[in-house]
Write an enzyme that holds these catalytic residues in place. Sequence first.
Site, short mmCIF file in Angstrom:
data_model
loop_
_atom_site.label_atom_id
_atom_site.label_comp_id
_atom_site.label_asym_id
_atom_site.label_seq_id
_atom_site.Cartn_x
_atom_site.Cartn_y
_atom_site.Cartn_z
N HIS A 42 12.97 47.30 44.10
CA HIS A 42 13.04 46.75 42.75
C HIS A 42 14.42 46.15 42.48
CE1 HIS A 42 15.53 50.12 41.31
NE2 HIS A 42 14.73 50.91 42.01
N CYS A 56 14.53 54.92 45.76
CA CYS A 56 14.11 53.51 45.84
C CYS A 56 15.19 52.64 46.47
CB CYS A 56 13.79 52.99 44.45
SG CYS A 56 12.36 53.80 43.69
#
Length: 200
Positions: free
Chosen positions: A160, A176
């Site tokens: 992301h 992440c």
Amino acid sequence: MTRDVIGKFNRRGFMAGGAALLAAPAVAQDVNSTNTTEVERDLNEVVRRNISSFRSLSWEPYFDNLSNGAVLVDITSRALHFWSEDHSVYRLYPTSVPLTEDLTKRGRTKVVRKVVGPSWRPTPAMRKRNPEWPEFVGPGPDNPLGTHAMYLSWTYYRIHGTHDTRKIGRRSSNGCIGLYNEHIEQLFNLCKVGTQVLLI
């Protein structure tokens, strides 16, 4: 530098790495930002980033084929590589990586969902470690997922963007892989649901 040492540099790797670094926003940082939900240390602290391993790679040692395209995330060099299915596109981006080894997952997965303007909820483990965090953050400048998110087949793992550009090049996430918003938008448009992903 001697001519022998200079000759050992891979010109293509140098050009690709240099282009990616020039594309990275160097000044777009708000040092007064309070959006520090995923931090290695005080983000106002100056950190010297190691880019010695930030170099172009070939896909063949990592993938059997480029079906649906391929993404390689190198946790050590904090870099993400993308190759298109038709071999015409190669991209190299600097990333943020997980804070600690126990938050790091390695292996093969794939993109299962793509979202523009994602919302964010901390995982149960995050809430346990940080009970002061909000239960939900909608799209916008306070969202830790930035402008675009690609969800992986592993629960809670995503590639992301981030609005907090100080995180890129650091151990700063809860698992992440983060990119500058400009870079995740490019990668988002290149990847499809089904794109192969390998974290090493």
